[in-house]
Enzyme design. Structure first.
Site, PDB file in Angstrom:
ATOM      1  N   SER A  90       1.019  -1.078   0.083  1.00  0.00           N
ATOM      2  CA  SER A  90      -0.008   0.042  -0.031  1.00  0.00           C
ATOM      3  C   SER A  90       0.956   1.351  -0.024  1.00  0.00           C
ATOM      4  CB  SER A  90      -0.868   0.020   1.193  1.00  0.00           C
ATOM      5  OG  SER A  90      -0.152   0.194   2.316  1.00  0.00           O
ATOM      6  N   SER A 117      11.785  10.005   7.257  1.00  0.00           N
ATOM      7  CA  SER A 117      10.957  10.936   7.506  1.00  0.00           C
ATOM      8  C   SER A 117      11.594  12.080   7.758  1.00  0.00           C
ATOM      9  CB  SER A 117       9.866  10.850   8.598  1.00  0.00           C
ATOM     10  OG  SER A 117       9.276  11.792   8.833  1.00  0.00           O
ATOM     11  N   TYR A 157       7.973   7.253  16.928  1.00  0.00           N
ATOM     12  CA  TYR A 157       8.282   7.431  15.445  1.00  0.00           C
ATOM     13  C   TYR A 157       9.577   8.221  15.230  1.00  0.00           C
ATOM     14  CZ  TYR A 157       7.046   8.372  10.524  1.00  0.00           C
ATOM     15  OH  TYR A 157       7.362   8.288   9.168  1.00  0.00           O
ATOM     16  N   LYS A 193      13.185   6.967  13.520  1.00  0.00           N
ATOM     17  CA  LYS A 193      13.648   7.535  12.310  1.00  0.00           C
ATOM     18  C   LYS A 193      14.857   8.182  12.686  1.00  0.00           C
ATOM     19  CE  LYS A 193      10.238   6.024   9.729  1.00  0.00           C
ATOM     20  NZ  LYS A 193      10.250   5.117   8.511  1.00  0.00           N
ATOM     21  N   THR A 215      -1.172   9.299   2.541  1.00  0.00           N
ATOM     22  CA  THR A 215      -1.330   7.742   2.407  1.00  0.00           C
ATOM     23  C   THR A 215      -2.378   7.423   3.529  1.00  0.00           C
ATOM     24  OG1 THR A 215       0.550   7.204   3.650  1.00  0.00           O
ATOM     25  CG2 THR A 215       0.918   7.467   1.263  1.00  0.00           C
TER      26      THR A 215
END
Length: 263
Positions: free
Chosen positions: A15, A140, A153, A157, A188
């Site tokens: 995806s 990111s 997160y 990263k 997304t």
């Protein structure tokens, strides 16, 4: 660099960015290996691609990072070699630090960091033997500066940058390339699938992600960065400039992110 005749392995291909990478790369004269946890969805992505006779599907679960050596051996057997590994698989998180269970932090590190590192280390001897290889890592802009409600997160990263900067240095002599792709907001399902404080999925889209770059436009810019073998590429709208603001003034980026009130 050209994609012609290359064998490209994409994780998180079921995806979002990974799927769009498969769709766009399949139009080139290259071979693809598509990986994620969901075999059925991967087969659907393959069926949607051009030249799908040049595409193979291989399931993997990044959380099971101890299995990466075996998965990598299977991947190499499919076409006899791997030229480019696109580490795209991962998850996000949305919750205040004070409320977030430590198991959520652990899961983000296991999937976004350890899973990616384990896979990359498993394929490293293959790249060294070939004296050629290209790691593409979807990080990111949150890997360069941080934002509220994304602590786990951001931590994962940031860690990826530390590891892959070291890998690039150690294996420059082996002609191994590393490209860190740092998306800003891309439209997304990443926000819908983000983990909340108790580990459950957020389940809803946020405005910033909804208004982000269309995934088709994002991937076109990503592929240009890969072809140019850029060390890092910051791809987004205004938020991508935060990387440069952070270099100029950590205090200023702190104030700007606070004002943005991004949740």
């Amino acid at each position: 660099m050209t994609f012609k005749n290359k064998v490209i392995w994409i994780t998180g291909a079921s995806s979002g960015i990974g799927k769009e990478l498969a769709l766009q790369l399949s139009k080139f004269d290259c071979k693809l290996i598509l990986s994620s946890r969901r075999q059925e969805i991967l087969e659907q992505v393959k069926a949607s691609c051009s030249n799908n006779k040049n595409i193979e599907v291989l399931t993997l679960d990044l959380a099971n990072y101890k299995a990466m050596q075996n998965v990598t051996s299977k991947a190499i057997e499919l076409f006899g070699r791997i030229d480019i590994l696109i580490n795209n698989g991962g998850i996000s998180q949305r919750s205040p630090i004070i409320e977030t269970d430590i198991e959520v932090d652990k899961k983000l590190m296991e999937i976004d960091y350890l899973g990616t590192v384990a896979l990359s280390k498993a394929i490293l001897p293959h790249f060294v033997t070939n004296q050629s290889g290209h790691y593409v890592v979807v990080s990111s802009v949150m890997g360069k500066f941080s934002s509220s409600y994304r602590s786990a997160y951001c931590g994962a990263k940031h860690a990826l940058h530390g590891f892959f900067d070291a890998l690039r240095l150690e294996h420059d002599k082996d002609n191994i390339k590393v490209t860190m792709i740092c998306p800003g907001f891309v439209n997304t399902n990443v926000a819908r699938n983000a983990l909340t404080a108790d580990g459950s999925k957020q389940g809803v889209q946020d405005d910033a992600t909804q208004n982000g770059l269309h995934v088709t436009a994002f991937v076109k810019r990503m592929l240009k960065a890969i072809k140019r073998e850029k060390y890092e590429a910051y791809i987004g709208r205004f938020e991508a400039f935060g990387v440069y603001v952070k270099r100029l003034s950590p205090k200023l980026i702190h104030k700007l992110v606070l004002r943005s009130k991004v949740r």
